[in-house]
Design an enzyme around this catalytic site. Structure first.
Site, mmCIF file in Angstrom:
data_model
loop_
_atom_site.group_PDB
_atom_site.id
_atom_site.type_symbol
_atom_site.label_atom_id
_atom_site.label_comp_id
_atom_site.label_asym_id
_atom_site.label_seq_id
_atom_site.Cartn_x
_atom_site.Cartn_y
_atom_site.Cartn_z
ATOM 1 C CG ASP A 1 -13.071 3.161 5.671
ATOM 2 O OD1 ASP A 1 -12.096 3.038 4.913
ATOM 3 O OD2 ASP A 1 -12.980 3.152 6.915
ATOM 4 C CG ASP B 1 -7.194 -4.978 9.921
ATOM 5 O OD1 ASP B 1 -6.409 -4.097 9.557
ATOM 6 O OD2 ASP B 1 -8.069 -5.469 9.181
#
Length: 259
Positions: A25, A146
């Site tokens: 990330d 998500d």
């Protein structure tokens, strides 16, 4: 109750191989992990993303999962230099999400060598773009779902819609989506264990392969996901960085259990 246990447990022997995706990330050019998707709760694990990618590849992984966190919030690529450095340092497939919201950006990343782009916010706001991308780039477009409390979050998880994860997946049935990355935001970055039940529920609701993300904290978590039998892959970040999971050992054991 019996059906629920079957869904959770899946086959106990001869499992299909679970693909383990180490996560990188990217925030401000560094490898970080967020807590519960909060950009203000980030931990830097490596300031050299290309070196981190090289280490993951050296351990034997077959895919990398990249997220441009700044891009997810700003709606456009921000960490392009770090992504390109990773592509230059590795020779395995890479999937990338974060800030990819138009065809020009999709084209640019796939032409630069990203194997698969992950479309999240735009899958809710412009599903026709997802379908068009699948037609233009067969096998190279994934959808990121998500979820917070079972409902889809967008705009870098800053907004929660009323759309349920299964309903969004159904939008793209037969469209050519190569995978769905299902992230449980309530589990992400806190090492609380993956939400296998919710991910498996999504997986059995669609013919699109589903990858689990969020909460993977141990080798036992990975083995439980593999044993379930309905989930194709799992993404792990923090547990790999802090040593709770040894990547090389995990890959070996997953292969042994699938043989």
């Amino acid at each position: 109750m019996g059906d629920r246990l079957l869904l959770l447990q899946g086959p106990q022997r001869g499992e299909r191989l679970l693909i383990l995706y180490p996560a990188i990330d990217l925030k401000d050019g560094q490898c970080v992990r967020l807590r519960l998707g909060d950009m203000d709760q980030s931990t830097v694990f490596n300031d050299d993303p290309a070196a981190q990618a090289h280490d993951f590849v050296a351990a034997g992984c077959e895919w990398l999962h990249l997220v441009d966190l700044n891009g997810a919030f700003e709606g456009k690529p921000v960490n392009a230099l770090a992504v390109e450095a990773i592509l230059g340092a590795t020779d395995i497939p890479v999937q990338l999400g974060g800030g990819i919201r138009d065809m020009a950006t999709i084209d640019a990343w796939l032409e630069r060598g990203i194997r698969r782009v992950i479309l999240g916010t735009v899958a809710v706001k412009d599903p026709d773009l997802v379908r068009a991308a699948c037609d233009k780039w067969p096998g190279r477009v994934a959808v990121g779902i998500d979820a917070k409390g079972g409902k889809v979050a967008i705009e870098g998880w800053a907004e929660v819609s009323e759309l349920k994860a299964e309903a969004l997946a159904a939008e793209f049935e037969g469209a050519g989506v190569s995978a769905i990355i299902h992230t449980d935001i309530d589990r992400d970055g806190v090492l609380a264990g993956p939400n296998i039940e919710a991910t498996a529920r999504l997986a059995v609701s669609t013919a699109i392969p589903v990858i689990a993300s969020g909460g993977v904290s141990s080798l036992d978590d990975l083995l439980a996901i593999q044993a379930n039998g309905t989930i194709e892959g799992a993404i792990s970040g923090r547990a790999l960085y802090d040593g709770r999971i040894n990547l090389e050992e995990a890959l070996l054991l997953l292969r042994e259990r699938a043989s």
